[in-house]
Design a protein around this motif. Structure first.
Motif, mmCIF file in Angstrom:
data_model
loop_
_atom_site.group_PDB
_atom_site.id
_atom_site.type_symbol
_atom_site.label_atom_id
_atom_site.label_comp_id
_atom_site.label_asym_id
_atom_site.label_seq_id
_atom_site.Cartn_x
_atom_site.Cartn_y
_atom_site.Cartn_z
ATOM 1 N N HIS A 47 -38.552 -16.953 14.401
ATOM 2 C CA HIS A 47 -39.012 -17.989 15.329
ATOM 3 C C HIS A 47 -37.823 -18.863 15.700
ATOM 4 N N ASN A 51 -39.994 -22.537 18.279
ATOM 5 C CA ASN A 51 -41.071 -21.853 17.564
ATOM 6 C C ASN A 51 -41.613 -20.642 18.322
ATOM 7 N N LEU A 53 -41.418 -16.542 19.059
ATOM 8 C CA LEU A 53 -40.973 -15.327 18.386
ATOM 9 C C LEU A 53 -39.835 -14.714 19.196
ATOM 10 N N ARG A 123 -43.602 -18.913 10.255
ATOM 11 C CA ARG A 123 -42.153 -19.057 10.305
ATOM 12 C C ARG A 123 -41.541 -18.692 8.956
#
Length: 280
Positions: A47, A51, A53, A123
């Motif tokens: 991440h 945040n 991916l 995460r």
């Protein structure tokens, strides 16, 4: 997570990868080769700072389900410490997984033995290995290790002292009374093996062997006496806290050093004073 994905399409700033159901962006700076549509690549998913991916072709030093030593690169009093895992995004060891006392935290340049975990948002975070995990990889020491100098890194700090894992993956405990400085998590030191237990664990000391230490302590007292014209108001009867504050040694070490000097007839004690014996 390390996965294999296919290049779905190429853009000026990078690539969109797919596993057949989900797309992940691979920035040009995270690609180690010039890719084309349809190529299959192995990537590490993480991440990013927003945040989201994302993917990188740079492989991490430690992946999920593994453990390894990672270097501390930064620290935050509010968040914890950050580790270099071989990718652009550093791994966080959250404050809850660190000692309560901040002076026991690792510093930049130290190394931590860690494994990875995911938080509630998925995460990746790092966490120090547990005692159980260390025991699984630890190698037993034999009696021949006594009095050897070894190098080890602190993996656990408790009130009584610190646990280290040596270069040969042996467990060594240094009691706080055997420290010459306060140790913190991730710190690497050299020390002497003072005892080898039946279970293969070792006790260590950052101090010299007693016979060497006695001589160093005696020399320290002699230097102090010479700077005071050969006399000082400290004797065997001086309180331990005064001795520790004045000479940074225990009362027993102080008495042993005095005893050595008196046996050699280099000092004498009289009327609450210790004095250098004058020779003609």
């Amino acid at each position: 997570m390390i996965v294999e994905m296919q290049v779905a399409r190429k853009k000026e700033i990078g690539y969109f990868l797919t596993d057949g159901s989900e797309e992940v962006f691979l920035h040009q700076s995270e690609a180690t080769d010039d890719l084309r549509q349809g190529d299959r690549v192995q990537v590490f998913l993480y991440h990013d700072h927003e945040n989201r991916l994302a993917a990188t072709m740079a492989m991490p030093h430690v992946a999920l389900g593994e453990y390894g030593w990672l270097e501390v690169v930064d620290m935050s009093a509010r968040l914890g410490v950050f580790l270099d895992n071989g990718t652009k995004k550093d791994l966080l060891v959250f404050v809850d997984d660190l000692p309560k006392l901040q002076d026991e935290w690792p510093r930049p340049g130290d190394r931590l033995l860690v494994t990875l975990k995911r938080d509630k948002l998925g995460r990746l975070l790092a966490k120090p290995v547990t005692e159980e995990e260390v025991v699984k990889i630890a190698q037993p020491a034999d009696a021949s290790m006594k009095n050897r100098q070894v190098e080890g890194t602190v993996y656990k700090v408790i009130q009584a002292g610190a646990f280290l894992l040596t270069e040969d993956e042996q467990i060594l405990f240094v009691h706080r009374e055997e420290m010459t400085e306060r140790l913190h998590l991730g710190q690497t030191i050299r020390c002497r093996v003072s005892f080898v237990r039946e279970d293969g664990r070792m006790n260590g000391s950052m101090r010299e062997r007693k016979e060497v230490q006695y001589g160093e302590d005696a020399d320290k007292l002699l230097r102090y006496l010479l700077h005071r014209d050969g006399a000082m108001p400290y004797t065997d009867d001086t309180p331990a806290e005064v001795i520790r504050d004045k000479f940074q040694m225990s009362k027993s070490s102080f008495k042993r050093a005095l005893g050595k000097l008196m046996k050699e007839r280099r000092i004498e004690q009289k009327d609450g004073w210790t004095k250098i014996v004058k020779t003609d």
